[in-house]
Design a protein around this motif. Structure first.
Motif, PDB file in Angstrom:
ATOM      1  N   ARG A 159       0.852  -1.190   0.000  1.00  0.00           N
ATOM      2  CA  ARG A 159       0.000   0.000   0.000  1.00  0.00           C
ATOM      3  C   ARG A 159       0.890   1.243   0.000  1.00  0.00           C
ATOM      4  O   ARG A 159       2.021   1.205   0.486  1.00  0.00           O
ATOM      5  CB  ARG A 159      -0.869   0.057   1.257  1.00  0.00           C
ATOM      6  CG  ARG A 159      -1.805  -1.103   1.472  1.00  0.00           C
ATOM      7  CD  ARG A 159      -3.003  -1.106   0.527  1.00  0.00           C
ATOM      8  NE  ARG A 159      -3.931  -2.196   0.871  1.00  0.00           N
ATOM      9  CZ  ARG A 159      -3.809  -3.452   0.433  1.00  0.00           C
ATOM     10  NH1 ARG A 159      -2.824  -3.790  -0.380  1.00  0.00           N
ATOM     11  NH2 ARG A 159      -4.688  -4.373   0.811  1.00  0.00           N
ATOM     12  N   SER A 160       0.310   2.337  -0.494  1.00  0.00           N
ATOM     13  CA  SER A 160       1.034   3.612  -0.544  1.00  0.00           C
ATOM     14  C   SER A 160       0.766   4.426   0.722  1.00  0.00           C
ATOM     15  O   SER A 160      -0.372   4.450   1.203  1.00  0.00           O
ATOM     16  CB  SER A 160       0.544   4.428  -1.738  1.00  0.00           C
ATOM     17  OG  SER A 160       0.718   3.707  -2.935  1.00  0.00           O
ATOM     18  N   TYR A 161       1.782   5.116   1.221  1.00  0.00           N
ATOM     19  CA  TYR A 161       1.607   6.048   2.348  1.00  0.00           C
ATOM     20  C   TYR A 161       2.404   7.317   2.078  1.00  0.00           C
ATOM     21  O   TYR A 161       3.599   7.262   1.772  1.00  0.00           O
ATOM     22  CB  TYR A 161       2.026   5.390   3.674  1.00  0.00           C
ATOM     23  CG  TYR A 161       1.079   4.263   4.009  1.00  0.00           C
ATOM     24  CD1 TYR A 161      -0.172   4.534   4.557  1.00  0.00           C
ATOM     25  CD2 TYR A 161       1.389   2.950   3.693  1.00  0.00           C
ATOM     26  CE1 TYR A 161      -1.092   3.513   4.796  1.00  0.00           C
ATOM     27  CE2 TYR A 161       0.477   1.922   3.918  1.00  0.00           C
ATOM     28  CZ  TYR A 161      -0.757   2.215   4.476  1.00  0.00           C
ATOM     29  OH  TYR A 161      -1.669   1.206   4.690  1.00  0.00           O
ATOM     30  N   SER A 162       1.721   8.442   2.198  1.00  0.00           N
ATOM     31  CA  SER A 162       2.350   9.730   1.952  1.00  0.00           C
ATOM     32  C   SER A 162       3.354  10.038   3.054  1.00  0.00           C
ATOM     33  O   SER A 162       3.162   9.638   4.206  1.00  0.00           O
ATOM     34  CB  SER A 162       1.303  10.839   1.932  1.00  0.00           C
ATOM     35  OG  SER A 162       0.379  10.600   0.902  1.00  0.00           O
ATOM     36  N   PHE A 170       1.995   8.545   8.297  1.00  0.00           N
ATOM     37  CA  PHE A 170       0.852   8.495   9.207  1.00  0.00           C
ATOM     38  C   PHE A 170      -0.138   7.489   8.634  1.00  0.00           C
ATOM     39  O   PHE A 170      -0.635   7.658   7.512  1.00  0.00           O
ATOM     40  CB  PHE A 170       0.171   9.872   9.341  1.00  0.00           C
ATOM     41  CG  PHE A 170      -0.972   9.843  10.312  1.00  0.00           C
ATOM     42  CD1 PHE A 170      -0.802  10.229  11.630  1.00  0.00           C
ATOM     43  CD2 PHE A 170      -2.221   9.378   9.915  1.00  0.00           C
ATOM     44  CE1 PHE A 170      -1.860  10.171  12.539  1.00  0.00           C
ATOM     45  CE2 PHE A 170      -3.285   9.302  10.814  1.00  0.00           C
ATOM     46  CZ  PHE A 170      -3.101   9.711  12.122  1.00  0.00           C
ATOM     47  N   GLU A 200      -3.705   5.597   8.961  1.00  0.00           N
ATOM     48  CA  GLU A 200      -5.020   5.504   9.588  1.00  0.00           C
ATOM     49  C   GLU A 200      -5.403   4.037   9.649  1.00  0.00           C
ATOM     50  O   GLU A 200      -5.415   3.348   8.619  1.00  0.00           O
ATOM     51  CB  GLU A 200      -6.061   6.276   8.769  1.00  0.00           C
ATOM     52  CG  GLU A 200      -7.445   6.179   9.362  1.00  0.00           C
ATOM     53  CD  GLU A 200      -8.531   6.775   8.463  1.00  0.00           C
ATOM     54  OE1 GLU A 200      -9.641   6.954   8.954  1.00  0.00           O
ATOM     55  OE2 GLU A 200      -8.258   7.047   7.284  1.00  0.00           O
ATOM     56  N   GLY A 249      -8.958  -3.324   7.434  1.00  0.00           N
ATOM     57  CA  GLY A 249      -7.850  -3.108   6.510  1.00  0.00           C
ATOM     58  C   GLY A 249      -6.756  -4.150   6.681  1.00  0.00           C
ATOM     59  O   GLY A 249      -6.369  -4.488   7.792  1.00  0.00           O
ATOM     60  N   GLU A 250      -6.229  -4.605   5.572  1.00  0.00           N
ATOM     61  CA  GLU A 250      -5.211  -5.649   5.602  1.00  0.00           C
ATOM     62  C   GLU A 250      -3.865  -5.080   6.069  1.00  0.00           C
ATOM     63  O   GLU A 250      -3.250  -5.593   6.997  1.00  0.00           O
ATOM     64  CB  GLU A 250      -5.100  -6.204   4.180  1.00  0.00           C
ATOM     65  CG  GLU A 250      -4.325  -7.467   4.075  1.00  0.00           C
ATOM     66  CD  GLU A 250      -4.316  -7.993   2.631  1.00  0.00           C
ATOM     67  OE1 GLU A 250      -4.857  -7.330   1.722  1.00  0.00           O
ATOM     68  OE2 GLU A 250      -3.744  -9.072   2.451  1.00  0.00           O
ATOM     69  N   VAL A 251      -3.416  -4.036   5.423  1.00  0.00           N
ATOM     70  CA  VAL A 251      -2.080  -3.514   5.707  1.00  0.00           C
ATOM     71  C   VAL A 251      -2.097  -2.515   6.872  1.00  0.00           C
ATOM     72  O   VAL A 251      -1.232  -2.553   7.738  1.00  0.00           O
ATOM     73  CB  VAL A 251      -1.482  -2.867   4.430  1.00  0.00           C
ATOM     74  CG1 VAL A 251      -0.162  -2.162   4.744  1.00  0.00           C
ATOM     75  CG2 VAL A 251      -1.264  -3.945   3.363  1.00  0.00           C
ATOM     76  N   SER A 252      -3.109  -1.642   6.917  1.00  0.00           N
ATOM     77  CA  SER A 252      -3.099  -0.609   7.966  1.00  0.00           C
ATOM     78  C   SER A 252      -3.226  -1.233   9.354  1.00  0.00           C
ATOM     79  O   SER A 252      -2.623  -0.740  10.318  1.00  0.00           O
ATOM     80  CB  SER A 252      -4.204   0.425   7.732  1.00  0.00           C
ATOM     81  OG  SER A 252      -5.490  -0.146   7.826  1.00  0.00           O
ATOM     82  N   PHE A 269      -6.643   8.859  -2.236  1.00  0.00           N
ATOM     83  CA  PHE A 269      -6.135   7.815  -1.342  1.00  0.00           C
ATOM     84  C   PHE A 269      -6.846   6.483  -1.528  1.00  0.00           C
ATOM     85  O   PHE A 269      -6.475   5.508  -0.916  1.00  0.00           O
ATOM     86  CB  PHE A 269      -6.299   8.249   0.119  1.00  0.00           C
ATOM     87  CG  PHE A 269      -5.129   9.035   0.639  1.00  0.00           C
ATOM     88  CD1 PHE A 269      -4.155   9.517  -0.207  1.00  0.00           C
ATOM     89  CD2 PHE A 269      -5.003   9.278   2.001  1.00  0.00           C
ATOM     90  CE1 PHE A 269      -3.073  10.236   0.284  1.00  0.00           C
ATOM     91  CE2 PHE A 269      -3.927   9.990   2.496  1.00  0.00           C
ATOM     92  CZ  PHE A 269      -2.961  10.476   1.649  1.00  0.00           C
ATOM     93  N   ALA A 311     -10.618   4.369  -1.354  1.00  0.00           N
ATOM     94  CA  ALA A 311     -12.058   4.252  -1.136  1.00  0.00           C
ATOM     95  C   ALA A 311     -12.760   5.602  -0.965  1.00  0.00           C
ATOM     96  O   ALA A 311     -12.133   6.604  -0.670  1.00  0.00           O
ATOM     97  CB  ALA A 311     -12.300   3.385   0.085  1.00  0.00           C
TER      98      ALA A 311
END
Ligand SMILES: Cc1cc2nc3c(=O)[nH]c(=O)nc-3n(C[C@H](O)[C@H](O)[C@H](O)COP(=O)(O)OP(=O)(O)OC[C@H]3O[C@@H](n4cnc5c(N)ncnc54)[C@H](O)[C@@H]3O)c2cc1C
Length: 208
Positions: free
Chosen positions: A33-36, A49, A51, A56-59, A204, A206
Motif C-alpha cells: 500500500r502507498s503512504y504519503s 501516518f 489511519e 484493513g489488511e495492511v493498515s 487515497f 475508497a
C-alpha cells in the motif's frame, strides 16, 4: 498512528511524495500500500501516518503489529506531479488522512521560512480524528468538521464561500483525500474559476 522510519541511503523526497510499504507473509503472500510522507525533506527520518481501518489488511498490521526496531520493506519516494517545490504559492485542501502530504508541505514551508506561501483548508469528520490537528490549527488552517459543530459553525462540508478567500490566480491547489472528497473539493475549485491545470489531486482510495 505515526511511523518514523530510518531508511538507509534514502533519496531525499519532495513534499507531497509517498512511499510504498510491502508486507510479505511467511508463505510468500505479499500486500503493498502507498503512504504519503508527512515529514519534510530535512527530517533525518521518514514519517508516515497510517489511519487504521478496522477491516484493513495492511493498515491494521502497521498499526497493531509493527514495533519499534522492526524492519519494513519500503520503496520510494514516489510521485512527480503531486509535489510542492517550496516556491509557488499554494492552496492545500485536505480531507481526513489526506492532510498527510499537506503536512509535509507545511513543514517544508516552515523549514524554508516561507509559510506565507501556503493557505490551508481541511475537512474532517471530527477534530479528534484529524491527523496533526494541533499543528494544522497552529498554522492558521481553516478546519471544518462534517460530523460535529465547530464554534458557531454547524457540522458540514467545505463550501465555495470557504475557498473564495483562499484561492487567487497564480496559486496552485493541492487536493488530497478519499476519492469522494477529492472529486468534491476539486469540483468546488473548478466552479470558483480555478484553471484545471492549477489543480493537482491525490486520491487515497475508497470513497471515505
Ligand atoms: C498515493 C497514496 C497515498 C496514500 N497515503 C496514505 C496515508 O498517508 N495514510 C493512510 O492512512 N493511507 C494512505 N493511503 C491509503 C493506503 O494506501 C491504503 O489504501 C489504506 O491504508 C488501506 O489499506 P488496508 O490494506 O488497510 O485496507 P484494505 O484491506 O485495502 O481495505 C479494507 C477496507 O477499507 C476500504 N478502504 C480501502 N482504502 C481506504 C481508504 N483510503 N479510506 C477508507 N477506506 C478504505 C476498502 O474498500 C475495504 O473495505 C494512500 C493511498 C495512495 C494511493
Amino acid at each position: 498512528m505515526e511511523l518514523r522510519l530510518d531508511v538507509p541511503g534514502r533519496v531525499q523526497h519532495l513534499a507531497g511524495q509517498h512511499y510504498v510499504v510491502r508486507l510479505t507473509a511467511e508463505d510468500g503472500y505479499t500486500a503493498q500500500r502507498s503512504y504519503s510522507v508527512a515529514s519534510p525533506p530535512g527530517d533525518p527520518l521518514v514519517e508516515l501516518f497510517v489511519e487504521r481501518l478496522d477491516d484493513g489488511e495492511v493498515s491494521t498490521f502497521l498499526a497493531d503489529v509493527v514495533e519499534p526496531g522492526d524492519r519494513l520493506e519500503v520503496r520510494g519516494p514516489i510521485g512527480g506531479w503531486f509535489v510542492w517545490d517550496g516556491e509557488r504559492p499554494a492552496l492545500l485542501v485536505g480531507g481526513g488522512t489526506g492532510v498527510v502530504p499537506l503536512v509535509a508541505m507545511l513543514r517544508t514551508a516552515r523549514e524554508l521560512g516561507r509559510t506565507d506561501l501556503l493557505r490551508i483548508a481541511v475537512s474532517t469528520r471530527t477534530l479528534a480524528e484529524l491527523p496533526y490537528a494541533d499543528e494544522l490549527l497552529d498554522s492558521g488552517a481553516l478546519v471544518v468538521t462534517t460530523r460535529e459543530p465547530r464554534g458557531v459553525r454547524p457540522a458540514g462540508r467545505l463550501t465555495p464561500a470557504d475557498l473564495v478567500p483562499l484561492w487567487e490566480p497564480g496559486r496552485t491547489a493541492y487536493v488530497c483525500g478519499s476519492t469522494g472528497f477529492a472529486e468534491a473539493a476539486s469540483q468546488l475549485l473548478l466552479e470558483l474559476g480555478t484553471p484545471a491545470a492549477d489543480v493537482r489531486v491525490e486520491r487515497f482510495g475508497a470513497s471515505g
